[in-house]
Design a protein around this motif. Structure first.
Motif, short mmCIF file in Angstrom:
data_model
loop_
_atom_site.label_atom_id
_atom_site.label_comp_id
_atom_site.label_asym_id
_atom_site.label_seq_id
_atom_site.Cartn_x
_atom_site.Cartn_y
_atom_site.Cartn_z
N LEU A 1 0.82 -1.21 0.00
CA LEU A 1 0.00 0.00 0.00
C LEU A 1 0.86 1.26 0.00
CD1 LEU A 1 -2.87 -0.88 2.52
CD2 LEU A 1 -2.89 -1.03 0.03
N ARG A 2 1.95 1.21 0.74
CA ARG A 2 2.83 2.38 0.85
C ARG A 2 3.55 2.67 -0.46
NH1 ARG A 2 8.06 2.14 2.08
NH2 ARG A 2 7.87 0.01 2.91
N ARG A 3 3.88 1.61 -1.22
CA ARG A 3 4.72 1.78 -2.41
C ARG A 3 3.96 1.67 -3.73
NH1 ARG A 3 9.47 -2.41 -2.00
NH2 ARG A 3 10.01 -1.38 -3.95
N LYS A 4 2.64 1.48 -3.68
CA LYS A 4 1.90 1.16 -4.92
C LYS A 4 1.95 2.28 -5.96
CE LYS A 4 -2.67 2.47 -3.08
NZ LYS A 4 -2.97 3.58 -3.98
N ASP A 5 2.09 3.52 -5.53
CA ASP A 5 2.15 4.62 -6.49
C ASP A 5 3.55 4.83 -7.06
OD1 ASP A 5 -0.58 5.20 -6.22
OD2 ASP A 5 -0.20 6.41 -4.43
N ASN A 6 4.53 4.18 -6.46
CA ASN A 6 5.91 4.23 -6.97
C ASN A 6 6.53 2.85 -6.74
OD1 ASN A 6 8.39 5.10 -7.92
ND2 ASN A 6 8.98 6.09 -6.00
N PRO A 7 6.04 1.83 -7.48
CA PRO A 7 6.33 0.44 -7.13
C PRO A 7 7.80 0.03 -7.20
CG PRO A 7 5.12 0.57 -9.21
CD PRO A 7 5.09 1.93 -8.61
N LYS A 8 8.60 0.74 -7.98
CA LYS A 8 10.02 0.38 -8.05
C LYS A 8 10.91 1.30 -7.24
CE LYS A 8 9.89 -2.14 -12.40
NZ LYS A 8 10.54 -2.35 -13.72
N GLY A 9 10.36 2.42 -6.77
CA GLY A 9 11.13 3.31 -5.91
C GLY A 9 12.45 3.72 -6.54
N LYS A 10 13.52 3.57 -5.78
CA LYS A 10 14.84 4.01 -6.25
C LYS A 10 15.37 3.15 -7.39
CE LYS A 10 17.41 1.36 -2.74
NZ LYS A 10 18.32 1.45 -1.59
N TYR A 11 14.72 2.01 -7.65
CA TYR A 11 15.17 1.14 -8.73
C TYR A 11 14.49 1.44 -10.06
CZ TYR A 11 16.99 -1.38 -4.72
OH TYR A 11 17.64 -1.69 -3.56
N THR A 12 13.66 2.48 -10.12
CA THR A 12 13.02 2.88 -11.37
C THR A 12 14.07 3.36 -12.36
OG1 THR A 12 11.03 3.56 -10.18
CG2 THR A 12 11.31 4.42 -12.40
N LYS A 13 13.99 2.81 -13.59
CA LYS A 13 14.98 3.18 -14.62
C LYS A 13 14.58 4.45 -15.36
CE LYS A 13 14.94 -0.93 -16.58
NZ LYS A 13 15.25 -2.05 -17.50
N GLY A 14 13.28 4.70 -15.47
CA GLY A 14 12.82 5.85 -16.23
C GLY A 14 13.18 7.17 -15.58
N TYR A 15 13.38 8.20 -16.40
CA TYR A 15 13.67 9.53 -15.88
C TYR A 15 12.40 10.11 -15.28
CZ TYR A 15 15.80 14.10 -15.47
OH TYR A 15 16.30 15.28 -14.97
N PRO A 16 12.47 10.65 -14.06
CA PRO A 16 11.25 11.10 -13.39
C PRO A 16 10.52 12.20 -14.15
CG PRO A 16 13.23 11.52 -12.03
CD PRO A 16 13.68 10.82 -13.25
#
Length: 392
Positions: free
Chosen positions: A149-164
């Motif tokens: 629930l805490r991470r569902k809006d940013n499911p990969k967090g710091k491991y996201t490859k895409g540019y914010p």
């Protein structure tokens, strides 16, 4: 195929209890170090000992579910406990996030790079807690669910490859898995949480990811549900779309929401008409909504889980609506699946076929295929046809 629901129930039941469950019981359990081997060749021999958290948790869930829903067998509970104890000890980092992969003895291999490990942990420990009565397992389940629930809006967090911020697409996988996970945890959650999360996830799936013009379920959309003309924005994953629809049917049935059940069946039928390979049979793995070349090179493979989730959706749709199209499509997908994926010689099902329906990888388990889609689908289809046989 005649509409002999009793015979179909028996076919799916016997395949589950006499073939698939024994395959995993006999070949996958690591009694020495805990957890399960999932990299199994055609005959069940172990060819790699790494342990992938999705599959570890799914197997805990599967054997706990069998214990809870089929028969309270000690050996099934022991197999579930063998995985649960291993995972409770080794599966999380210091912040409580679930890794993706471990070595055989539980050393971390791959960082907790998205929330799906946490999703399957919450499912697993919820059902293991129900089976075992262990309070510590409830705590593990609720902590993992809190992570989701805490991470569902940013499911990969710091491991996201895409540019914010450049292309903020959201994925169907998150709300569909959260919907099913929440149902699986219904006995542990406050009614208010249950009602709120189920209503929000069904609304998001059916409003944002469903294209109302084409009636197809898109894999990625913008935060407001609009489409983006790029590889990811045009992507269709027929198996995901169909699996999401039986999750929606299940939730709607519990609420007595007939309109949503029929809407979900409409989507399943639309996807089947769009994604069925008219030349060789079977469902494509990935497609581009506009007919452009997909960027996934494996787009035309035929995968086990896609067809099994389709069998669940169609049998459930047939039971809930009696729409003749569900039965017509069920016969077609059933015949293809049993003649191409099932392995009567060595047991269990193959996972990966090429477009022509020939076995591509001679394995029964690996990094992505474990003790989950085959037994879950066999169990659910058995249950649908048993219910239909009682109705007829």
């Amino acid at each position: 195929m005649e509409r002999d629901f009793h015979a179909l129930a028996q076919q799916y039941k016997s395949a589950l209890l006499e073939d698939v469950i024994p395959f995993w019981e006999n070949h996958s359990v690591d009694w020495e170090q805990g957890g399960y081997f999932t990299c199994l060749d055609r005959a069940g021999n172990v060819y790699d000992t790494d342990k992938f958290i999705w599959l570890q948790n799914r197997q805990v869930w599967m054997f706990s579910t069998f214990y809870n829903q089929i028969e309270p067998r000690r050996d099934w509970l022991a197999i579930a406990a063998n995985g649960a104890n291993f995972l409770a000890k080794h599966g999380r980092d210091g912040e409580g996030n679930w890794y993706f992969a471990l070595t055989r003895d539980g050393q971390p291999l791959v960082q907790p790079y998205n929330i799906f490990s946490d999703c399957f942990a919450a499912m697993a420990f919820s059902k293991f807690a129900l089976a075992s009565g262990e309070d510590w397992a409830k705590e593990v389940a609720l902590q993992a669910y809190g992570n989701v629930l805490r991470r569902k809006d940013n499911p990969k967090g710091k491991y996201t490859k895409g540019y914010p911020g450049t292309r903020p697409l959201k994925s169907l996988a998150v709300p569909m898995i959260l919907a099913n996970l929440t149902l699986e945890m219904d006995w542990l959650l406050p009614q208010e949480t249950l009602d709120t999360v189920l209503a929000e996830t069904v609304q998001e799936v059916m409003a944002d990811f469903l294209d109302p013009v084409r009636g197809l379920m898109f894999e990625n959309v913008m935060p407001d549900g609009s489409h983006l003309d790029c590889f990811d924005g045009r992507l269709l994953n027929p198996g995901h779309g169909i699996e999401a629809m039986w999750f929606v049917m299940d939730i709607a049935n519990r609420r007595g929401d007939t309109a949503t059940i029929h809407k979900a069946v409409d989507v399943v039928l639309n996807i089947l008409n769009f994604a069925w390979d008219s030349d060789y049979g079977g469902l494509y793995y990935f497609m581009d909504a506009e007919g452009h070349p997909p960027h996934q090179l494996e787009w035309d493979q035929k995968l086990w889980w896609v067809h099994l989730e389709t069998l669940v959706a169609l049998s459930m749709g047939d039971r809930l609506t009696q729409r003749p199209e569900c039965w017509e499509w069920f016969q077609k997908v059933h015949d293809y699946s049993w003649s191409h994926f099932a392995d009567p010689e060595y047991g269990e099902w193959f996972g990966y076929l090429n477009r022509r329906g020939e076995v591509l990888l001679n394995l029964k388990g690996g990094k992505w295929k474990g003790c989950f889609h085959v037994p879950r689908a066999l169990y659910l289809c058995w249950q649908q046809f048993e219910a239909l046989s009682l109705q007829s």
